[in-house]
Design a protein around this motif. Sequence first.
Motif, PDB file in Angstrom:
ATOM      1  N   MET A 112      -1.483   2.817 -26.062  1.00 17.28           N
ATOM      2  CA  MET A 112      -1.835   2.281 -24.940  1.00 17.28           C
ATOM      3  C   MET A 112      -1.026   2.574 -23.468  1.00 17.28           C
ATOM      4  O   MET A 112      -1.567   2.839 -22.725  1.00 17.28           O
ATOM      5  N   LEU A 113       0.427   2.582 -23.856  1.00 18.27           N
ATOM      6  CA  LEU A 113       1.256   2.948 -22.782  1.00 18.27           C
ATOM      7  C   LEU A 113       1.111   4.127 -22.169  1.00 18.27           C
ATOM      8  O   LEU A 113       0.946   4.745 -21.059  1.00 18.27           O
ATOM      9  N   VAL A 114       0.781   5.280 -23.130  1.00 23.68           N
ATOM     10  CA  VAL A 114       0.495   6.538 -22.840  1.00 23.68           C
ATOM     11  C   VAL A 114      -0.684   6.890 -22.118  1.00 23.68           C
ATOM     12  O   VAL A 114      -0.672   7.604 -21.231  1.00 23.68           O
ATOM     13  N   SER A 115      -1.695   6.051 -22.755  1.00 18.09           N
ATOM     14  CA  SER A 115      -3.129   6.129 -21.990  1.00 18.09           C
ATOM     15  C   SER A 115      -3.019   5.546 -20.712  1.00 18.09           C
ATOM     16  O   SER A 115      -3.668   6.178 -19.437  1.00 18.09           O
ATOM     17  N   PHE A 116      -2.188   4.538 -20.358  1.00 19.35           N
ATOM     18  CA  PHE A 116      -2.057   3.852 -19.169  1.00 19.35           C
ATOM     19  C   PHE A 116      -1.576   5.027 -18.211  1.00 19.35           C
ATOM     20  O   PHE A 116      -1.800   5.177 -17.004  1.00 19.35           O
ATOM     21  N   VAL A 117      -0.476   5.664 -18.797  1.00 22.70           N
ATOM     22  CA  VAL A 117       0.408   6.635 -17.946  1.00 22.70           C
ATOM     23  C   VAL A 117      -0.567   7.742 -17.429  1.00 22.70           C
ATOM     24  O   VAL A 117      -0.923   8.398 -16.234  1.00 22.70           O
ATOM     25  N   CYS A 118      -1.236   8.437 -18.526  1.00 27.37           N
ATOM     26  CA  CYS A 118      -2.425   9.409 -18.035  1.00 27.37           C
ATOM     27  C   CYS A 118      -3.266   9.064 -17.084  1.00 27.37           C
ATOM     28  O   CYS A 118      -3.685   9.672 -16.250  1.00 27.37           O
ATOM     29  N   ALA A 119      -3.817   7.761 -17.173  1.00 27.24           N
ATOM     30  CA  ALA A 119      -4.921   7.370 -15.965  1.00 27.24           C
ATOM     31  C   ALA A 119      -4.259   7.294 -14.732  1.00 27.24           C
ATOM     32  O   ALA A 119      -4.912   7.678 -13.814  1.00 27.24           O
ATOM     33  N   MET A 120      -2.853   6.823 -14.626  1.00 22.64           N
ATOM     34  CA  MET A 120      -2.343   6.860 -13.239  1.00 22.64           C
ATOM     35  C   MET A 120      -2.289   8.330 -12.984  1.00 22.64           C
ATOM     36  O   MET A 120      -2.415   8.557 -11.673  1.00 22.64           O
ATOM     37  N   GLN A 121      -1.954   9.317 -13.635  1.00 22.50           N
ATOM     38  CA  GLN A 121      -1.713  10.715 -13.352  1.00 22.50           C
ATOM     39  C   GLN A 121      -3.061  11.229 -12.781  1.00 22.50           C
ATOM     40  O   GLN A 121      -3.385  11.878 -12.009  1.00 22.50           O
TER      41      GLN A 121
END
Length: 212
Positions: free
Chosen positions: A113-122
Amino acid sequence: MSESAVVIAFLCISGGFQDAYTYNCRDEVFANAQTGNMVLMGQNFAMGNWYLGIRYLLPVLAFAMGIYAAEKIRGLYGQSGRIHWRQIVILLEAAALFAVGFMPRQVNLPANMLVSFVCAMQVQSFRKLKGSAYATTMCIGNLRAATELWCSYRFTGNKETKKKSLLYYGYIGIFILGAAVGGIMTMALTEKAIWMSSGLLLAVFFMMFRKE
């Protein structure tokens, strides 16, 4: 600077790396390709595999939250003269991925979930390559644009169109390179491999102190 070739190259490598990391190290969940997660989610829910379905649903929701967070940061700091709002996003991404490296496999779901959150921000914050629309964490739209431009070049002979098409194809290759490196490093370093992606993002943070 956020649309420059070198910044987008670093972000593409990091994006490919993150997808390979979560797939190989975190229960075969995609960090970036939420379409794949949605397909697997629907399939598992249909078969009554509720836990597996939720395992794919939560990263999708985290991705949506990441889009919202990036827009919120832009709204709050878009006019800041001291630091660019995209640098704030990048710094948060790097910190989050660094934290993921400490998370054992027993908590793969929160890590994904944290990595997906980061990818979305990017993907929400960096959407252009030299003025043209571009995604640094997924390839389907880039492949469509590259092929459309190549077809246009074949009809018109416009060399600028050809150049743009090859640029798109080249950066798709850079993304694939990031995924390849991510797969290899994940096998060697397991959970801590994601720190390499965090390092790439920190490099981008410092690059962006230059105006262009």
